[in-house]
Design a protein around this motif. Structure first.
Motif, short mmCIF file in Angstrom:
data_model
loop_
_atom_site.label_atom_id
_atom_site.label_comp_id
_atom_site.label_asym_id
_atom_site.label_seq_id
_atom_site.Cartn_x
_atom_site.Cartn_y
_atom_site.Cartn_z
N VAL A 277 53.03 -27.86 23.72
CA VAL A 277 52.20 -29.07 23.80
C VAL A 277 51.87 -29.56 22.40
CG1 VAL A 277 49.97 -30.01 24.53
CG2 VAL A 277 51.28 -28.54 26.08
N GLY A 278 51.63 -28.63 21.47
CA GLY A 278 51.35 -29.01 20.08
C GLY A 278 52.51 -29.74 19.45
N VAL A 279 53.73 -29.29 19.73
CA VAL A 279 54.92 -29.97 19.22
C VAL A 279 55.00 -31.37 19.81
CG1 VAL A 279 57.44 -29.97 19.26
CG2 VAL A 279 56.20 -27.87 18.73
N ALA B 63 52.53 -33.15 20.86
CA ALA B 63 51.41 -33.96 20.34
C ALA B 63 51.77 -34.60 19.00
CB ALA B 63 50.16 -33.12 20.20
N THR B 64 52.57 -33.91 18.20
CA THR B 64 52.93 -34.49 16.90
C THR B 64 53.79 -35.73 17.04
OG1 THR B 64 54.87 -33.05 16.68
CG2 THR B 64 52.79 -32.24 15.74
N SER B 65 54.43 -35.89 18.21
CA SER B 65 55.27 -37.07 18.41
C SER B 65 54.47 -38.27 18.95
CB SER B 65 56.42 -36.74 19.38
OG SER B 65 55.91 -36.54 20.69
N LEU B 66 53.23 -38.06 19.30
CA LEU B 66 52.42 -39.15 19.84
C LEU B 66 51.86 -40.02 18.72
CD1 LEU B 66 50.35 -37.19 22.53
CD2 LEU B 66 52.28 -38.73 22.94
N PRO B 67 51.81 -41.31 18.94
CA PRO B 67 51.21 -42.18 17.93
C PRO B 67 49.69 -42.01 17.93
CG PRO B 67 51.79 -43.46 19.87
CD PRO B 67 52.30 -42.07 20.10
N PRO B 68 49.05 -42.34 16.82
CA PRO B 68 47.58 -42.27 16.79
C PRO B 68 46.99 -43.14 17.90
CG PRO B 68 48.46 -42.67 14.60
CD PRO B 68 49.60 -42.79 15.56
N GLY B 69 45.91 -42.67 18.48
CA GLY B 69 45.28 -43.42 19.56
C GLY B 69 44.56 -42.49 20.51
N GLU C 295 45.33 -41.32 23.55
CA GLU C 295 46.09 -40.22 24.14
C GLU C 295 46.23 -39.06 23.16
OE1 GLU C 295 50.31 -39.21 26.40
OE2 GLU C 295 50.10 -41.13 25.38
N ARG C 296 46.54 -39.36 21.92
CA ARG C 296 46.68 -38.32 20.89
C ARG C 296 45.35 -37.62 20.67
NH1 ARG C 296 50.09 -37.31 16.24
NH2 ARG C 296 49.21 -35.44 15.32
N THR C 297 44.26 -38.38 20.65
CA THR C 297 42.93 -37.80 20.46
C THR C 297 42.59 -36.85 21.60
OG1 THR C 297 42.21 -39.76 19.24
CG2 THR C 297 40.48 -38.35 20.16
N GLU C 298 42.92 -37.25 22.84
CA GLU C 298 42.64 -36.39 24.00
C GLU C 298 43.48 -35.13 23.98
OE1 GLU C 298 43.19 -38.90 27.41
OE2 GLU C 298 41.37 -40.06 27.00
N VAL C 299 44.75 -35.26 23.59
CA VAL C 299 45.62 -34.09 23.52
C VAL C 299 45.13 -33.14 22.42
CG1 VAL C 299 47.96 -33.28 22.99
CG2 VAL C 299 47.63 -35.22 24.54
N ASP C 300 44.72 -33.68 21.29
CA ASP C 300 44.21 -32.85 20.20
C ASP C 300 42.93 -32.12 20.61
OD1 ASP C 300 46.29 -33.49 18.50
OD2 ASP C 300 45.18 -35.07 17.44
#
Length: 102
Positions: free
Chosen positions: A37-39, A41-47, A49-54
Motif C-alpha cells: 500500500v505504501g508503494v 501511495a507514492t504513485s498518488l497525486p497530492p490531495g 486521497e493521498r492524505t487519507e492513505v497516508d
C-alpha cells in the motif's frame, strides 16, 4: 494432582505458543500488505486521497510496531492458577475435589 497440574501447565503453554505464532504470522502478512500500500501511495497525486492513505499507513505502522514487539519477545508463560474444572480434563476418572466427590 501433580500430574494434572503439569499437564494443565503444558497445555496452557502449547496454546500460548500457537497464539504467539499466529501473532507473528499476522505481523508478517500485514507488513507485506502495508508495504505494498505504501508503494501504491507514492504513485498518488497530492490531495485528499493521498492524505487519507497516508493517515491510514501511519495507523497501520503503529499497529504493526505493537504486533512486532509482542511477537519478537516471547516469554515462557506462567499459567493462571487452575480451578478444579480446569484440571478435570487431565484427571481421567478422578475428581479434582477429592476422592469422594464426583
Amino acid at each position: 494432582m501433580q500430574e494434572a497440574h503439569a499437564a494443565y501447565t503444558h497445555a496452557y503453554r502449547v496454546k500460548q505458543l500457537g497464539e504467539q505464532a499466529d501473532t507473528w504470522y499476522q505481523a508478517r502478512r500485514l507488513t507485506e500488505y502495508v508495504a505494498a500500500v505504501g508503494v501504491h501511495a507514492t504513485s498518488l497525486p497530492p490531495g485528499q486521497e493521498r492524505t487519507e492513505v497516508d493517515a491510514w499507513l501511519a495507523f497501520a505502522d503503529a499497529h504493526l510496531q505493537n504486533l512486532t514487539e509482542s511477537a519478537s519477545a516471547p516469554k515462557l508463560p506462567t499459567p493462571p492458577k487452575p480451578s478444579g474444572d480446569d484440571l478435570k480434563p487431565f484427571l481421567g476418572h478422578w475428581s479434582p475435589y477429592g476422592p469422594r466427590s464426583y
